[in-house]
Design a protein around this motif. Structure first.
Motif, PDB file in Angstrom:
ATOM      1  N   GLU A  86      -1.900   7.278  -0.183  1.00  0.00           N
ATOM      2  CA  GLU A  86      -3.305   7.038  -0.521  1.00  0.00           C
ATOM      3  C   GLU A  86      -4.160   6.946   0.720  1.00  0.00           C
ATOM      4  O   GLU A  86      -5.361   7.148   0.678  1.00  0.00           O
ATOM      5  CB  GLU A  86      -3.444   5.729  -1.303  1.00  0.00           C
ATOM      6  CG  GLU A  86      -3.039   5.850  -2.735  1.00  0.00           C
ATOM      7  CD  GLU A  86      -3.365   4.590  -3.501  1.00  0.00           C
ATOM      8  OE1 GLU A  86      -3.999   3.696  -2.916  1.00  0.00           O
ATOM      9  OE2 GLU A  86      -2.987   4.507  -4.672  1.00  0.00           O
ATOM     10  N   ILE A 113       0.842  -1.187   0.000  1.00  0.00           N
ATOM     11  CA  ILE A 113       0.000   0.000   0.000  1.00  0.00           C
ATOM     12  C   ILE A 113       0.878   1.238   0.000  1.00  0.00           C
ATOM     13  O   ILE A 113       1.876   1.310   0.700  1.00  0.00           O
ATOM     14  CB  ILE A 113      -0.896  -0.016   1.242  1.00  0.00           C
ATOM     15  CG1 ILE A 113      -1.819  -1.208   1.165  1.00  0.00           C
ATOM     16  CG2 ILE A 113      -1.682   1.253   1.357  1.00  0.00           C
ATOM     17  CD1 ILE A 113      -2.662  -1.342   2.365  1.00  0.00           C
ATOM     18  N   TRP A 164      -7.883  -3.099   0.832  1.00  0.00           N
ATOM     19  CA  TRP A 164      -6.711  -3.961   0.719  1.00  0.00           C
ATOM     20  C   TRP A 164      -6.063  -4.151   2.073  1.00  0.00           C
ATOM     21  O   TRP A 164      -5.602  -5.240   2.418  1.00  0.00           O
ATOM     22  CB  TRP A 164      -5.736  -3.339  -0.268  1.00  0.00           C
ATOM     23  CG  TRP A 164      -4.561  -4.191  -0.572  1.00  0.00           C
ATOM     24  CD1 TRP A 164      -3.297  -3.986  -0.146  1.00  0.00           C
ATOM     25  CD2 TRP A 164      -4.536  -5.357  -1.383  1.00  0.00           C
ATOM     26  NE1 TRP A 164      -2.471  -4.963  -0.626  1.00  0.00           N
ATOM     27  CE2 TRP A 164      -3.212  -5.814  -1.387  1.00  0.00           C
ATOM     28  CE3 TRP A 164      -5.501  -6.066  -2.093  1.00  0.00           C
ATOM     29  CZ2 TRP A 164      -2.821  -6.946  -2.083  1.00  0.00           C
ATOM     30  CZ3 TRP A 164      -5.097  -7.195  -2.783  1.00  0.00           C
ATOM     31  CH2 TRP A 164      -3.786  -7.620  -2.771  1.00  0.00           C
ATOM     32  N   LEU A 165      -5.998  -3.089   2.862  1.00  0.00           N
ATOM     33  CA  LEU A 165      -5.419  -3.181   4.202  1.00  0.00           C
ATOM     34  C   LEU A 165      -6.233  -4.135   5.062  1.00  0.00           C
ATOM     35  O   LEU A 165      -5.687  -4.963   5.810  1.00  0.00           O
ATOM     36  CB  LEU A 165      -5.398  -1.792   4.833  1.00  0.00           C
ATOM     37  CG  LEU A 165      -4.523  -1.594   6.055  1.00  0.00           C
ATOM     38  CD1 LEU A 165      -3.098  -1.823   5.684  1.00  0.00           C
ATOM     39  CD2 LEU A 165      -4.710  -0.190   6.566  1.00  0.00           C
ATOM     40  N   ALA A 209      -7.487   1.388  -0.902  1.00  0.00           N
ATOM     41  CA  ALA A 209      -6.374   1.137   0.006  1.00  0.00           C
ATOM     42  C   ALA A 209      -6.875   0.571   1.321  1.00  0.00           C
ATOM     43  O   ALA A 209      -6.272  -0.340   1.888  1.00  0.00           O
ATOM     44  CB  ALA A 209      -5.587   2.430   0.245  1.00  0.00           C
TER      45      ALA A 209
END
Lengths: 171, 116
Positions: free
Chosen positions: A81, A77, A99-100, A96
């Motif tokens: 962002e 990442i 995805w985290l 982001a």
């Protein structure tokens, strides 16, 4: 401030001296310590494999591999962002965050798997001597060191939240 | 200082007539390589925000690899001693060698950043 809703500055919880020490040293030494932790994790596992008299089946390697995957995922990442939400942007902030979240799920899955392997194969097995139970404990050390390394690398990579830039940090 | 570290490492092998600790030498070669390839020590290229994201990403990856191989130089003697391939005395000598070399790196780093 562009912080939505209730937002607490870190100075309320942690002493400013610690924050300043972190700001000065994290970027220089953070990645190195994180590499040390990652290496320690995998070397614990290598030690357990090398010393175990029985052949360790491949599915017990999986928690470490998944933890390494979580390390890669969490560090893909770009921190800028995550810095601010821009309502006119192309949803990069949400991507982001998603995805985290996925990488957190994967990392906790690897931790749970390591504990599961240890309990099922090693600590409830009456035939093993204590020395033979080392791969189970080593698996947990491995996964926790790798995940700690991932977290440390993530937070010490680029200028963190405690810098004084008001959202213009992407330049 | 660097040569005394190497001396300790070699003594760890010679005194016990057991050449397994030379495996640690691989790690000693690997440790400086990320610094050489990524040119990393403390970015001073004059960017206003600690280097651009792309370049600082490579520098961080280089530091990560350097830390990883540095711990290998401590871990290999530990594993060898755990497996009783080398004796405890050789382990202590290997760890002393790793400490001296690590201190050499830190001192070198410090003197380099003092000149600027």
């Amino acid at each position: 401030m562009l912080c939505p809703g209730t937002c607490y500055s870190a100075e309320y919880f942690i002493s400013p001296a610690l924050i300043q020490w972190w700001n000065e040293n994290a970027r220089r030494w953070g990645p190195i310590v994180s590499g040390v932790l990652f290496g320690a994790g995998w070397w614990f596992w290598a030690d357990a494999i090398a010393l175990s008299p029985h052949r360790v089946p491949f599915d017990q390697y999986l928690p470490g591999i998944i933890a390494t995957l979580a390390l890669v995922m969490i560090n893909l990442i770009r921190k800028d962002e995550l810095a601010d939400i821009d309502p006119f942007d192309d949803a990069s902030y949400c991507r982001a965050r998603v995805w985290l979240f996925l990488s957190y799920v994967v990392s906790f899955a690897s931790l749970v798997a390591a504990v599961w392997v240890m309990i099922q194969h090693y600590s409830s097995n009456p035939d093993f001597t204590p020395a033979e139970k080392w791969p189970g404990a080593a698996g947990i050390f491995q996964v926790s060191f790798i995940l700690g390394s991932a977290l440390l690398f993530f937070i010490s990579r680029t200028p963190g939240n405690s810098s004084s830039y008001d959202g213009y940090g992407a330049f | 200082m660097f040569s005394s570290g190497i001396l300790l490492q070699l003594l760890g092998c010679v005194l016990w007539q057991n050449w397994w600790p030379m495996l640690t030498g691989i790690m000693y070669i690997l440790v400086p390589m990320p610094y050489i390839f990524f040119g990393a020590v403390g970015g001073d290229s004059g960017y206003s925000l600690y280097g651009s994201n792309l370049e600082s990403g490579w520098i961080d990856a280089g530091k990560f690899l350097a830390g990883f191989s540095a711990v290998g130089s401590i871990a290999i003697p530990a594993i060898l001693a755990h497996a009783q391939v080398i004796t405890t005395g050789a382990l202590i000598m290997e760890l002393a060698a790793a400490l001296v070399l690590g201190a050499t790196c830190i001192v070198y780093d410090y003197f380099n950043s003092k000149d600027d």
